[in-house]
Design a protein around this motif. Structure first.
Motif, short mmCIF file in Angstrom:
data_model
loop_
_atom_site.label_atom_id
_atom_site.label_comp_id
_atom_site.label_asym_id
_atom_site.label_seq_id
_atom_site.Cartn_x
_atom_site.Cartn_y
_atom_site.Cartn_z
N LEU A 121 0.83 -1.21 0.00
CA LEU A 121 0.00 0.00 0.00
C LEU A 121 0.87 1.26 0.00
O LEU A 121 0.48 2.28 -0.59
CB LEU A 121 -0.96 -0.01 1.19
CG LEU A 121 -2.16 0.96 1.08
CD1 LEU A 121 -2.94 0.76 -0.21
CD2 LEU A 121 -3.09 0.81 2.28
N ASN A 122 2.06 1.20 0.64
CA ASN A 122 3.01 2.31 0.52
C ASN A 122 3.25 2.66 -0.94
O ASN A 122 3.49 3.82 -1.28
CB ASN A 122 4.36 1.94 1.16
CG ASN A 122 4.40 2.06 2.67
OD1 ASN A 122 5.10 1.32 3.33
ND2 ASN A 122 3.64 2.99 3.24
N CYS A 123 3.22 1.65 -1.79
CA CYS A 123 3.52 1.85 -3.21
C CYS A 123 2.25 1.81 -4.05
O CYS A 123 2.31 1.67 -5.28
CB CYS A 123 4.51 0.80 -3.67
SG CYS A 123 6.03 0.82 -2.69
N GLY A 124 1.09 1.91 -3.40
CA GLY A 124 -0.17 2.01 -4.12
C GLY A 124 -0.72 0.70 -4.65
O GLY A 124 -1.64 0.71 -5.47
N LEU A 125 -0.20 -0.44 -4.19
CA LEU A 125 -0.67 -1.74 -4.69
C LEU A 125 -1.62 -2.39 -3.70
O LEU A 125 -1.45 -2.25 -2.48
CB LEU A 125 0.51 -2.68 -4.94
CG LEU A 125 1.59 -2.17 -5.89
CD1 LEU A 125 2.61 -3.27 -6.17
CD2 LEU A 125 0.97 -1.68 -7.18
N THR A 126 -2.61 -3.13 -4.23
CA THR A 126 -3.63 -3.72 -3.34
C THR A 126 -3.95 -5.19 -3.65
O THR A 126 -4.73 -5.80 -2.95
CB THR A 126 -4.95 -2.93 -3.42
OG1 THR A 126 -5.45 -2.98 -4.76
CG2 THR A 126 -4.74 -1.47 -3.01
N ASP A 127 -3.36 -5.74 -4.71
CA ASP A 127 -3.73 -7.10 -5.12
C ASP A 127 -2.79 -8.13 -4.50
O ASP A 127 -1.80 -8.54 -5.10
CB ASP A 127 -3.70 -7.18 -6.66
CG ASP A 127 -4.28 -8.50 -7.18
OD1 ASP A 127 -4.56 -9.40 -6.37
OD2 ASP A 127 -4.44 -8.61 -8.40
N LEU A 128 -3.11 -8.55 -3.26
CA LEU A 128 -2.31 -9.54 -2.53
C LEU A 128 -2.91 -10.93 -2.72
O LEU A 128 -4.12 -11.11 -2.56
CB LEU A 128 -2.25 -9.17 -1.04
CG LEU A 128 -1.56 -10.19 -0.11
CD1 LEU A 128 -0.09 -10.39 -0.49
CD2 LEU A 128 -1.68 -9.72 1.34
N ARG A 129 -2.06 -11.88 -3.08
CA ARG A 129 -2.51 -13.26 -3.24
C ARG A 129 -1.56 -14.18 -2.47
O ARG A 129 -0.37 -13.90 -2.38
CB ARG A 129 -2.50 -13.65 -4.73
CG ARG A 129 -3.26 -12.69 -5.61
CD ARG A 129 -3.16 -13.03 -7.08
NE ARG A 129 -3.88 -12.03 -7.88
CZ ARG A 129 -4.24 -12.22 -9.14
NH1 ARG A 129 -3.94 -13.36 -9.76
NH2 ARG A 129 -4.89 -11.28 -9.81
#
Lengths: 263, 263
Positions: free
Chosen positions: A44-52
């Protein structure tokens, strides 16, 4: 047309699935909930949200990930769990495997920076991309690496290159973020109530200083005067003064001349 | 000569003091031993060993830092402790303050990448450089920032930009490391026992495949044949085959033709 391979370039509408943004981060058999939480934070620090995740050791959901996520609950809540790596990457067109270990495989090896550029190109074309990370204790199995298009390997101190899982995720996600970041490499921050001094103000400061230095005898050696003046001017030029600071410095000169700190 | 400022450029012999390498990482009033350990690990990951602390909350040395350092004991053992920020940076010529908070100051603000380039230039000239990091709970005091030449601020998701202390150290140290790293951005790793296929081997593979596809009737539509052949050749060209893989694929063709998997 005939020689173009469109197989990896779907319609742009597929780029964001279920509101998840950017490359998928895929953790294979992660062991520690704390690391999963820190991975969510780094993403999220880097703007990503797709965790698998593929078969997290202690099951999922896992409350132990919550505090280390430091507020990235959204990433944890949206996380998807799979039972095989093939399922976890099924919808992706470009997949990297992160590893530092040498593998006896013929495979492209890219730096995070190079991979980030490539991921941006694919994403901009509407492709879904992802990066797989192995478990903390032993990294990725060779079969997982064989499912990836390329290896991404972080250049680090060869004598001490082992990264914590969340640190590895952070560096790869950071490069993704920076690859499209528009921040000026270097900028002078100036408070809102002032502005950079213009050259008229600078020259007035110089002349004020030089007048007082002439009067007090500091510039009395005539042949040294031009060099001394240039040196002094360069000192203040380098300081990138604001208009307010020029006034402050002129007050400082006046104060010093008055001898008692009062104008 | 007269206009050159040498004040920040000492002799090269001063570059490495007491065997400590690269920029100093200076933690102001760090609170958690775990974070200090993880900072040491991040530093050594990037080849840095000069750790300094100003008034660590729980004193120093602190055994709680050992396990999180994951083997970077050397950095912890060499760490220096100071009672003021001014003392901690006394021998340095170029100092950055890391902060994301907006300050009402006139100050250069640089990205870690830009700061890394500048630090490399100064270091190559024999100057000592360093980066100060504030305590976990509230960052740097303005007086500490005023001791620095410039601010370094990591571009991150503006809606979620708070980094763990060790993560912030890692990103800044990583950029320092990468700024002088020679790793190829992208390279094809090939096992030692083989080599990239040459074009003679590739064409022999193509002709083998095309001969068998002609015989089995796959290429029977004469007007489609040139396009089909080019497409097939491009598939294998993109794969960057090794000499061994070309032999494997020729075996695959022979195997498929034989109909029973045996040559």
């Amino acid at each position: 047309m005939a020689n173009t391979d469109y197989s990896r370039r779907p319609a742009k509408s597929q780029a964001a699935i279920n509101g998840r943004v950017g490359p998928a981060i895929i953790l294979i058999k992660p062991q520690l909930a704390e690391n999963i939480g820190m991975v969510a934070r780094s993403m999220l620090n880097c703007g990503l949200t797709d965790l698998r995740m593929v078969n997290p050791r202690d099951g999922w959901p896992n409350d132990g990930a919550l505090a280390p996520s430091a507020g990235a609950e959204r990433v944890l809540e949206q996380a998807q769990v799979f039972t095989t790596t093939a399922q976890a990457v099924a919808d992706l067109q470009l997949v990297y495997a992160t590893t530092t270990r040498h593998r006896d495989m013929t495979k492209d090896v890219k730096t995070p920076r190079s991979a980030a550029t490539e991921m941006r190109v694919f994403s901009n074309d509407g492709s879904r991309v992802g990066i797989i990370f192995g478990r903390e204790s032993r990294g990725l199995d060779n079969d997982d690496v064989a499912l990836a298009d390329a290896i991404v390997s972080v250049p680090l101190n060869p004598a001490f290159s082992s990264l914590n899982l969340a640190q590895a995720v952070l560096l790869v996600c950071y490069e993704w973020f920076i690859a499209a970041d528009q921040t000026d490499a270097s900028t002078l921050a100036i408070p809102k109530h002032t502005r950079a001094a213009n050259k008229n103000e600078m020259v007035a400061l110089f002349e004020h200083l030089e007048k007082e230095l002439t009067e007090c005898g500091f510039l009395r050696v005539e042949e040294k005067r031009p060099i001394m003046v240039r040196n002094l001017r360069n000192i203040f030029q380098r300081a990138n003064l604001t208009e307010q600071e020029v006034r402050t410095l002129r007050g400082v000169i006046t104060g010093l001349v008055s001898g008692n700190g009062k104008n």
